[in-house]
Structures are given as structure tokens and as C-alpha cells.
Write a protein that holds these residues in place. Structure first.
Motif, PDB file in Angstrom:
ATOM      1  N   ALA A 143      45.646  41.015  30.944  1.00 44.87           N
ATOM      2  CA  ALA A 143      46.665  40.043  30.535  1.00 44.87           C
ATOM      3  C   ALA A 143      47.866  40.730  29.900  1.00 44.87           C
ATOM      4  O   ALA A 143      49.015  40.305  30.097  1.00 44.87           O
ATOM      5  N   VAL A 147      50.983  40.375  32.757  1.00 41.41           N
ATOM      6  CA  VAL A 147      51.614  39.098  32.454  1.00 41.41           C
ATOM      7  C   VAL A 147      52.891  39.362  31.659  1.00 41.41           C
ATOM      8  O   VAL A 147      52.838  40.071  30.647  1.00 41.41           O
ATOM      9  N   ARG A 152      52.950  32.187  30.324  1.00 39.23           N
ATOM     10  CA  ARG A 152      51.617  31.576  30.435  1.00 39.23           C
ATOM     11  C   ARG A 152      51.425  31.160  31.883  1.00 39.23           C
ATOM     12  O   ARG A 152      51.284  29.990  32.198  1.00 39.23           O
ATOM     13  N   TYR A 156      47.522  34.585  33.620  1.00 37.70           N
ATOM     14  CA  TYR A 156      47.150  34.490  32.207  1.00 37.70           C
ATOM     15  C   TYR A 156      46.039  33.459  32.013  1.00 37.70           C
ATOM     16  O   TYR A 156      45.063  33.711  31.295  1.00 37.70           O
ATOM     17  N   HIS A 160      42.109  34.203  30.604  1.00 39.79           N
ATOM     18  CA  HIS A 160      41.567  33.591  29.398  1.00 39.79           C
ATOM     19  C   HIS A 160      40.463  32.583  29.720  1.00 39.79           C
ATOM     20  O   HIS A 160      39.535  32.404  28.927  1.00 39.79           O
TER      21      HIS A 160
END
Length: 420
Positions: A143, A147, A152, A156, A160
């Protein structure tokens, strides 16, 4: 009453001293004192895995502390995972002091199998802790690398979401392993009356889950790498560094195969030995997925790239590592750290065309020699964004007065990226 207890104790003693697998195959003769084993092979694999993981962990620590000089959450989690890994490996090292690795079950007394199963359960729990933490570290690292800052995007969210699923499932696995039998003592003392879950089905679930998870982790970065504005050769170079997960997938697949073999074999001690060896290989390669991308930075920090540059023809010098290539291909994500108020990150702010500003002079005022440029690149690789070259320019502008445009409006559109 006393005679019945004595009789039961004698019967139990006779059962515990009998072969753990009875009857043995035709022609097999039980050897309780010196059974055949593959302890040397197993210890060689364990020692190699531990030494390799320790070496790459030290390289990662060197790059984070001495080169990048920045330590993030994933580094602490990986250090904790390394501790669980070493603890689990130390448990495996004690097995040759008991019945040993790859010993046929008919050459083991039933009472001696208790220590082997206990070590197996303990090592499995420790390795599950290590896998949970190292996979969280890998996903956090992905990430951070792939990213854009403050974004977001889908990548991403996938990372997560997998972190949450990974933690939840591994915690559930550890709980189930600890309470697989009732009473709990029956986990390692199979002659104790009680009930257990279907251990073979549970092992198949664990190994299949790990394989699927490893495949997703392997595929995640390559979807970004091959969209970067790099040459095919550069993309291949970066992909190789992030392809260690392919070995992890092979080890995970081997563990799935060993779980199938375990479910169909009556010789559990021999089958469990293979299951444990594939297990330490899987945990080792999972940690290498996290550690190996630090190698290019370590090479630069130790001056190995400069040494290699001196051995190459001048046209092929200025070697770069994958981190720098990622920065080159991903520079478009690194510019807008201080976006203009009211303009979302990733969008452009339109400048007015009638503000009366014209560029009258644009010339470079300072360049670097080849030697200075190489030195600058070696120092710039420590920067988080991997800037490999800078050029200083001087811009002279002539402002023409326009009564329709106020100074406030004029200044606002000159440098929108400076507004914070």
C-alpha cells in the motif's frame, strides 16, 4: 478395587508400549531403539531456511535504519513475525531429540508419539502467528509503495480488506488449533477418551487458504508495475524483485499436497514430518517476499552499484534499482503533496488564459558533470520519492497590466500548488 486399578494400569502400560501403528505392513519389522529417519535432511532444510531468513532480515534492517532512515509500522510487525518464526524453528530443532523426522509410525511406541504431536501443535501455532504478521506487513508495504499518497483507490481497499481478512482468519485458526479436542489433553495424547474435530479437513482448509492468499499477494503489485511508464526491460527488472512470492506459492502448494497425503495416510508421524518441512519453507518464503525488495537499496548503500558501474561501458552505467524505477514510472503520483484548496488530489486546476503573463526567458542556469550526476543519484536514492536528476532553471516573466484582473486573482493562479 485395588486389584482392578492395578489391572487397568498394567493394561494401559502394555498399550503405551505397543507400536503406535499396528499391525505394521507385511515384511516391516518395528525397531523402537534405532528407527530409520531423515533427521539430517530435515535439519539441513531448517538450518538453511533460518540462515537465509536471518540474512535477509538483517539486510532489511540495514536499509531502513542506515539508508532510508525511516521505520514504519510494517517493519515492527515483520520484526515480531521474525521472532515467532525463530521460536517455531527452535521447536522443530528439538524433534530429533525425540522420535525424529520421517520415522515410520510402527517403529514408535505409542507413549513416545506424545512429544512429537505436542511439538507439531506448538510449531504450527507459532508459524501461524508469524504468517499472520508477515502478510500484514507485506500488504502495508504494498500500500505504501503502489498507492499515491492520500489516495484511497481500489488497490488500497484490496490491501486493507485482505489485512482484515488475514488477521481474522489466522486468529480463528489459532483458537481452533488450541481447542481442537475435548478434553484439550487429547490433542497430543490420542489415547485419552474424548472427541476432536476433523483434523485432516481443518489442515486442508488452512493450507488452501494460505495458497489462495499467497497467489493474491503475488498478483497485486504486478498489476501496477506493468502500467508504469517504463521500458519492457525495466518492468521485467522490477517484476523479478517482486516475484519472490512465486516461490512462496510453490511452497504453499506443496503444503496443500502434503495435507492431502496426511488425510489419506495411516502413518501420521511420517506424513506430519513432510507437512512440517513444507510449513517452514512456506513461512520462510513469505518473509523473503517482504525482505527481498530492500536488496537494491542495500547494494547502493554499500557502494556495490558504484563498483559495478566502473566495470561497465560508459553507455551502460548509472545502474538503478527497482525502487528508483518505480519512482520514475510513478512520478505522476508524487507531485501533488500540497494541493490547492478546494481541488481534490489527482485533479488539475485550470489557469486563466487572460492574466497577461508571458514567458520571455527560460534557460537552464546550472548542470552537473557526469561524475557529479552519479554522486547525486547515489545520494538521491535515499529520498522517499527516488528523484534521480534535478535541473535548476531560472524563469523571467514580464507582467502586463490588465485592469480586468486584480492582483489577488492574478497571484492566486500563478502557483496554485503552493496553496495549502
Amino acid at each position: 478395587m485395588g486389584s482392578n486399578e492395578t489391572l487397568l494400569a498394567a493394561q494401559l502400560e502394555a498399550i503405551l508400549n505397543s507400536p503406535a501403528l499396528y499391525p505394521p505392513p507385511e515384511g516391516a519389522i518395528p525397531d523402537f531403539d534405532n528407527p530409520s529417519n531423515s533427521n539430517r535432511l530435515a535439519m539441513g532444510v531448517i538450518a538453511t531456511c533460518m540462515a537465509t531468513t536471518t540474512l535477509f532480515a538483517l539486510v532489511r534492517c540495514y536499509t531502513r535504519v542506515c539508508c532510508v532512515k525511516r521505520v514504519r509500522l510494517e517493519d515492527y510487525l515483520a520484526l515480531l513475525a521474525f521472532g515467532f518464526y525463530i521460536a517455531g524453528s527452535c521447536v522443530l530443532i528439538t524433534i530429533p531429540h525425540g522420535i525424529g523426522f520421517f520415522v515410520y509410525q510402527w517403529s514408535i511406541r505409542l507413549k513416545d508419539i506424545e512429544g512429537f504431536i505436542y511439538d507439531y501443535v506448538l510449531a504450527t501455532i507459532l508459524y501461524c502467528c508469524a504468517l499472520m504478521l508477515i502478510k500484514i506487513s507485506i500488504l502495508l508495504e504494498w500500500a505504501h509503495l503502489f498507492v499515491p499518497r492520500y489516495a484511497r483507490n481500489l488497490f488500497y481497499r484490496i490491501c486493507h480488506g485482505m489485512i482484515f481478512a488475514n488477521a481474522l482468519l489466522y486468529i480463528a485458526i489459532i483458537v481452533v488449533i488450541n481447542f481442537a479436542c475435548t478434553p484439550r489433553e487429547r490433542i497430543w495424547r490420542r489415547w485419552v477418551p474424548g472427541t476432536c474435530i476433523n483434523i485432516n479437513a481443518f489442515n486442508l482448509f488452512i493450507t488452501s487458504f494460505n495458497l489462495i492468499f499467497d497467489i493474491i499477494i503475488l498478483a497485486l503489485p504486478h498489476g501496477v508495475i506493468w502500467k508504469l511508464s517504463l521500458s519492457i526491460r525495466q518492468k521485467l527488472g522490477v517484476s523479478v524483485v517482486f516475484s519472490v512470492g512465486l516461490i512462496a506459492c510453490v511452497c504453499a502448494a506443496g503444503r496443500v499436497a502434503s495435507a492431502f497425503n496426511l488425510s489419506s495416510s495411516l502413518d501420521t508421524t511420517f506424513a506430519y514430518s513432510g507437512y512440517l518441512i513444507w510449513g517452514i519453507a512456506e513461512v520462510t518464503t513469505a518473509q523473503l517476499v517482504f525482505y527481498v525488495p530492500a536488496l537494491p537499496i542495500a547494494f547502493r548503500g554499500l557502494g556495490l552499484v558504484s563498483i559495478l558501474n566502473t566495470l561497465l561501458p560508459p553507455k551502460k552505467r548509472k545502474l538503478g534499482g527497482p525502487q528508483n524505477l518505480l519512482s520514475q514510472g510513478n512520478q505522476r503520483h508524487s507531485w501533488p503533496q500540497t494541493a490547492r484548496r478546494g481541488v481534490p488530489i489527482g485533479e488539475y486546476s485550470r489557469m486563466e488564459e487572460n492574466i497577461g503573463v508571458s514567458l520571455t526567458e527560460l534557460e537552464p542556469v546550472k548542470t552537473r558533470s557526469e561524475h557529479e550526476q552519479i554522486q547525486h543519484e547515489e545520494s538521491a536514492m535515499y529520498n522517499h520519492h527516488g528523484i534521480l536528476r534535478t535541473t535548476e532553471i531560472e524563469i523571467t516573466t514580464v507582467r502586463e497590466s490588465d485592469p480586468s484582473v486584480s492582483h489577488t486573482q492574478h497571484d492566486e493562479h500563478l502557483h496554485p500548488w503552493l496553496d495549502v
